[in-house]
Design an enzyme around this catalytic site. Sequence first.
Site, PDB file in Angstrom:
ATOM      1  N   ARG A  52       0.856  -1.092   0.021  1.00  0.00           N
ATOM      2  CA  ARG A  52       0.009   0.125  -0.183  1.00  0.00           C
ATOM      3  C   ARG A  52       1.052   1.209   0.045  1.00  0.00           C
ATOM      4  NH1 ARG A  52      -3.799  -2.206   4.985  1.00  0.00           N
ATOM      5  NH2 ARG A  52      -4.902  -3.949   3.941  1.00  0.00           N
ATOM      6  N   ASP A  54       2.484   4.908  -0.244  1.00  0.00           N
ATOM      7  CA  ASP A  54       1.784   6.201   0.272  1.00  0.00           C
ATOM      8  C   ASP A  54       1.600   7.041  -1.063  1.00  0.00           C
ATOM      9  OD1 ASP A  54       1.601   5.234   2.703  1.00  0.00           O
ATOM     10  OD2 ASP A  54       3.521   6.017   3.333  1.00  0.00           O
ATOM     11  N   TYR A 112      13.061  -1.847  -1.899  1.00  0.00           N
ATOM     12  CA  TYR A 112      12.677  -0.664  -2.137  1.00  0.00           C
ATOM     13  C   TYR A 112      14.002   0.283  -2.598  1.00  0.00           C
ATOM     14  CZ  TYR A 112       7.841  -0.997  -0.199  1.00  0.00           C
ATOM     15  OH  TYR A 112       6.694  -1.402   0.044  1.00  0.00           O
ATOM     16  N   ARG A 201      11.600   5.762   4.562  1.00  0.00           N
ATOM     17  CA  ARG A 201      11.805   7.227   4.647  1.00  0.00           C
ATOM     18  C   ARG A 201      12.457   7.524   5.857  1.00  0.00           C
ATOM     19  NH1 ARG A 201       6.262   9.375   3.283  1.00  0.00           N
ATOM     20  NH2 ARG A 201       7.048  11.144   3.503  1.00  0.00           N
TER      21      ARG A 201
END
Length: 252
Positions: A52, A54, A112, A201
């Site tokens: 999911r 962002d 990622y 992040r």
Amino acid sequence: MQNYKVTISYDGHAFEGFQSQNRPGSRTVQDELNKVVSKMAKRSMKVIGASRTDAGVHANGQVINFIFPFNLSEQAILMGMNSQLPTDILVRKVEYAPLTFNARRSSHEKRYLYRVSTSKFIDPFKRFYTGHYFWHLDLDRINQALPDLLGEHDFASFAASGNQTATTIRRITSARLQAAPDRDELLFIFQGNAFLYNQIRIMVGVLLEIGNKTRPVHDIRRLIEVKDRQQARFTAPASGLYLDEVYYEPMD
């Protein structure tokens, strides 16, 4: 019925994330996919996504699946979806999958990427696709710190307040840095079994502060122990984050 595993890419900057928001005026990747698949199936359909992502986050290799009411070839699904999707979403690959396959629950690792622009000023052509950090960085310090993330740990200090998972324990199997001085960019690459809300992040923010010498080289070890999100401080912008690949066991 036929279950399809579909690998997609998308430019996330004009989306409010992957997941449907059920809010008038919101634009999500899942909504766009649902509309196209429902039109092709001639009935209401909902796709399942592996992650999911962002608002503002991109994907090179997001995976979705849906159980279609009738059997079409993989090429027909690919052509049908790409001919109707908006140009900021692209279907890259379609595969037949067993009915038990679920893009979210069947995955065992994800990779990622995080792109950091290190130029003095924000490049207008990168502003939606990188995070920007113009302060001096000692890359040797960052490379010394990266192994501290590896293994299974309680990453509570690296989970944003909106995290809703039952546990903050995660396993990171790879964490590395690539420099591209010709483009004034750094590329962080993380792979693990799963990641918490905003975890990557926040990790990037901590690593940049280590590189800028505003944190000790091995401060990640302390942050893992204290389990205090406030001490991790800086969250890197969503614009630099990319879901690069989702890993599954081979399908029969």
